[in-house]
Design a protein around this motif. Structure first.
Motif, PDB file in Angstrom:
ATOM      1  N   UNK A 192       0.831  -1.209   0.000  1.00 28.23           N
ATOM      2  CA  UNK A 192       0.000   0.000   0.000  1.00 28.23           C
ATOM      3  C   UNK A 192       0.861   1.253   0.000  1.00 28.23           C
ATOM      4  N   UNK A 193       1.895   1.253   0.856  1.00 29.19           N
ATOM      5  CA  UNK A 193       2.776   2.422   0.924  1.00 29.19           C
ATOM      6  C   UNK A 193       3.483   2.652  -0.405  1.00 29.19           C
ATOM      7  N   UNK A 194       3.942   1.564  -1.029  1.00 31.97           N
ATOM      8  CA  UNK A 194       4.633   1.697  -2.313  1.00 31.97           C
ATOM      9  C   UNK A 194       3.696   2.236  -3.393  1.00 31.97           C
ATOM     10  N   UNK A 195       2.467   1.762  -3.364  1.00 31.41           N
ATOM     11  CA  UNK A 195       1.484   2.249  -4.346  1.00 31.41           C
ATOM     12  C   UNK A 195       1.218   3.736  -4.165  1.00 31.41           C
ATOM     13  N   UNK A 196       1.024   4.159  -2.912  1.00 29.37           N
ATOM     14  CA  UNK A 196       0.765   5.576  -2.640  1.00 29.37           C
ATOM     15  C   UNK A 196       1.964   6.441  -3.023  1.00 29.37           C
ATOM     16  N   UNK A 197       3.163   5.961  -2.720  1.00 31.03           N
ATOM     17  CA  UNK A 197       4.361   6.715  -3.098  1.00 31.03           C
ATOM     18  C   UNK A 197       4.499   6.804  -4.614  1.00 31.03           C
ATOM     19  N   UNK A 198       4.173   5.698  -5.300  1.00 37.64           N
ATOM     20  CA  UNK A 198       4.240   5.718  -6.767  1.00 37.64           C
ATOM     21  C   UNK A 198       3.233   6.707  -7.340  1.00 37.64           C
ATOM     22  N   UNK A 199       2.008   6.714  -6.779  1.00 39.05           N
ATOM     23  CA  UNK A 199       0.985   7.642  -7.257  1.00 39.05           C
ATOM     24  C   UNK A 199       1.405   9.087  -7.013  1.00 39.05           C
ATOM     25  N   UNK A 200       2.004   9.356  -5.864  1.00 42.77           N
ATOM     26  CA  UNK A 200       2.477  10.711  -5.569  1.00 42.77           C
ATOM     27  C   UNK A 200       3.585  11.114  -6.529  1.00 42.77           C
ATOM     28  N   UNK A 201       4.477  10.162  -6.807  1.00 38.70           N
ATOM     29  CA  UNK A 201       5.566  10.441  -7.740  1.00 38.70           C
ATOM     30  C   UNK A 201       5.025  10.725  -9.138  1.00 38.70           C
ATOM     31  N   UNK A 202       3.998   9.964  -9.549  1.00 40.14           N
ATOM     32  CA  UNK A 202       3.395  10.182 -10.869  1.00 40.14           C
ATOM     33  C   UNK A 202       2.713  11.545 -10.935  1.00 40.14           C
ATOM     34  N   UNK A 203       1.999  11.910  -9.879  1.00 40.11           N
ATOM     35  CA  UNK A 203       1.327  13.214  -9.854  1.00 40.11           C
ATOM     36  C   UNK A 203       2.354  14.337  -9.938  1.00 40.11           C
ATOM     37  N   UNK A 204       3.436  14.184  -9.196  1.00 38.53           N
ATOM     38  CA  UNK A 204       4.487  15.198  -9.228  1.00 38.53           C
ATOM     39  C   UNK A 204       5.142  15.258 -10.607  1.00 38.53           C
ATOM     40  N   UNK A 205       5.335  14.085 -11.221  1.00 37.17           N
ATOM     41  CA  UNK A 205       5.957  14.037 -12.551  1.00 37.17           C
ATOM     42  C   UNK A 205       5.056  14.682 -13.598  1.00 37.17           C
ATOM     43  N   UNK A 206       3.741  14.475 -13.446  1.00 40.12           N
ATOM     44  CA  UNK A 206       2.812  15.093 -14.392  1.00 40.12           C
ATOM     45  C   UNK A 206       2.902  16.609 -14.305  1.00 40.12           C
ATOM     46  N   UNK A 207       2.923  17.116 -13.090  1.00 43.60           N
ATOM     47  CA  UNK A 207       2.992  18.568 -12.940  1.00 43.60           C
ATOM     48  C   UNK A 207       4.328  19.093 -13.467  1.00 43.60           C
TER      49      UNK A 207
END
Length: 545
Positions: A128-143
């Motif tokens: 779960x933590x890895x998934x949330x971190x990946x999603x945060x990283x993707x959101x940051x990368x999109x911006x």
């Protein structure tokens, strides 16, 4: 901050265009120096507009990131609390999070089954933590990708493709968040699609696809107006460099004249009172004479709506101002008939067809032919269906004038008819039907008026035009003998008794007198628009012959 910056830049662009560029033009400054100055002014406006567009895009992307990242942070905190409450210890490190038993050595006395269960729980939280971190990283990368995509060089660039590059940047940004392109839907489907979007999706669609949204029947009027104003400025920016340099073809010059007239009317409307604001519901360049649909008042908030379809020789450049005055007169008077006296009526000037020409090589054919009315009729049907799709159960009246009544007739007689409550014809040469009931509406809701008979333009239109339009069969080419013979055949206009409409008593003397201040002709229209034909007070009902 970015939203405010975009708004301020847009205000600056409008002020610069109307206060500086238009002022230079109005002053009549001519010659080589004037041409050079005009080109430089337009380049400046274009740079401001590109800056506004990119600021708006950054604002939309920032709002999306601002909504995504806090949500992910909240989910992460919740997961940590949940893990700790279940007896586990969560340790943050450079690579992410480590999950272990709450105390060192704890678990050594567990049975194999309990140890396996604990390890499964630990593995689950790690996932779960890895998934949330990946999603945060993707959101940051999109911006980050948004900021990389928006090229500062476009602002300083003065080439013709600089604006298009900026638009493409915005569409790529929208795509990063799964938005676009705009789907092709009917009006009812369009209304449902828009209602189903999130606020962030709507903002991105508006930033990336303003022209497409502005032309979509079924969207809220306020959304179409916002999109079209942006798209109008975009198109003016695209056209301006070549025009200022004298390198544009004639059709671009015609389009420029049409669009600058729309812009002029929008700027002039800034002081209109509440309830009488202008809404730009469509514009285009499908025809050299231009296309435009403008509402006085918000049709989504009005109880009564009129849609006025003009006739021959109507163009955007030459007729928009007078058209707005006419529909404003209808709104003002219809509003005065209702309780409260205001904000009850929206009145729309609908020019989404190629109105016939009175002069020129195509004049006789376009006025006598059915091609222009038949070509525009489906768009009128779609537009009115789009108004209905907002689901506010308004009372809608369509008003046709001159050749515009032929278009209304073509729209009403086809399929299930027009989604209107009343039809009004003014100075009509015929509606391509023999009887009011052929318009798929109760004849009691069809109203007709013509100016006083005599040697007038109105008489020429009604009595001369009925040869082509006072029948339910599309005319072909007529020889001289056939034309003379057709004069004795049955042709009917809406103000003939046999047509079956309510024939109103008016005081118009000429073909353009139906909207004169204080006239009975205007009063009759307003009474129908306000739905007063069943009012117990006979003075509030349309006056019939």
């Amino acid at each position: 901050m970015w939203k405010t910056t975009a708004a301020k830049l847009t205000e600056l662009e409008n002020a610069f265009r109307t206060g500086v560029n238009d002022g230079v033009e109005a002053a009549g400054w001519k010659g080589q120096a004037a041409g050079t100055a005009d080109l430089e002014l337009e380049q400046t406006v274009r740079q401001i507009a590109i800056s506004a567009n990119q600021a708006q895009t950054i604002s939309a992307a920032a709002e999306r990131a601002a909504s995504e990242l806090p949500a992910l942070q909240a989910n992460l905190r919740s997961a940590i609390q949940e893990a700790e409450s279940s007896g586990l210890r969560v340790i943050e490190n450079a690579g992410g999070f480590t999950v272990q038993a709450a105390a060192a050595g704890e678990g050594s006395g567990l049975t194999p089954a309990d140890a396996a269960k604990q390890q499964s729980s630990i593995d689950g939280y790690v996932s779960r933590f890895n998934t949330l971190l990946r999603q945060a990283s993707e959101a940051d990368a999109k911006f980050a990708a948004v900021m990389t995509t928006l090229m500062p060089g476009d602002v300083a660039e003065t080439q013709l493709n600089a604006w298009q590059n900026s638009v493409e940047d915005t569409q790529r940004v929208a795509a990063l968040y799964g938005v676009g392109p705009v789907p092709k839907l009917d009006p009812a489907q369009t209304a449902g699609w828009w209602r189903g979007l999130s606020d962030e999706q709507r903002a991105l669609y508006l930033a990336a696809y303003p022209k497409q949204l502005g032309s979509m029947d079924g969207l809220p009027a306020a959304v179409r107006d916002k999109a079209n104003r942006v798209a109008l400025d975009q198109r003016l920016i695209e056209l301006s460099p070549a025009l200022a340099a004298g390198k544009s073809p004639n059709y671009d010059k015609r389009e420029w004249e049409n669009l600058t007239e729309i812009k002029k009317q929008l700027v002039a409307s800034s002081g209109r009172p509440s309830g009488a604001e202008l809404f730009l519901l469509k514009f285009g360049d499908k025809f050299l004479d231009g296309q435009v649909v403008v509402s006085v008042g918000d049709p989504d908030k009005a109880k009564n709506i009129s849609v006025s379809v003009p006739g021959t020789d109507t163009t955007v450049a030459d007729s928009l101002e007078s058209g707005i005055k006419r529909v404003s007169a209808i709104q003002n008077l219809a509003d005065s008939l209702n309780p409260g006296g205001q904000n009850n009526v929206a009145s729309i000037f609908w020019l989404d067809y190629d109105a016939p020409e009175q002069n020129g090589p195509t004049a006789s054919g376009s006025m006598a032919g059915w091609d222009r009315s038949q070509e525009g009729a489906p768009r009128l049907k779609s537009f009115i269906s789009g108004v209905r799709a907002q689901g506010n159960d308004q009372h809608i009246t369509v008003i046709g004038h001159s050749y515009g009544t032929a278009l209304v007739g073509d729209a009403a007689k086809s399929g299930n008819g027009l989604a209107v409550d009343d039809i009004v014809s003014l100075g009509s040469p015929g509606m391509h039907v023999k009887h009011a009931r052929d318009l798929h509406i109760d004849p009691a809701h069809v109203w007709a008026e013509r100016a006083a008979p005599g040697p007038t333009v109105d008489t020429a239109v009604v009595e001369g035009g009925q040869i082509s339009h006072g029948t339910d069969h599309k005319p072909g080419f007529l020889s001289g003998v056939e034309f003379v013979g057709s004069l004795g055949t049955s042709r009917v206009t809406p103000t003939d008794t046999d047509f079956g409409a309510n024939i109103m008593r008016g005081d118009a003397q000429e073909h353009s007198d139906y909207w004169d201040d204080g006239s009975q002709s205007l009063f009759n229209q307003a009474k129908v628009v306000a739905g007063k034909y069943t009012d117990p007070d006979p003075r509030l009902r349309p006056q019939l012959k």
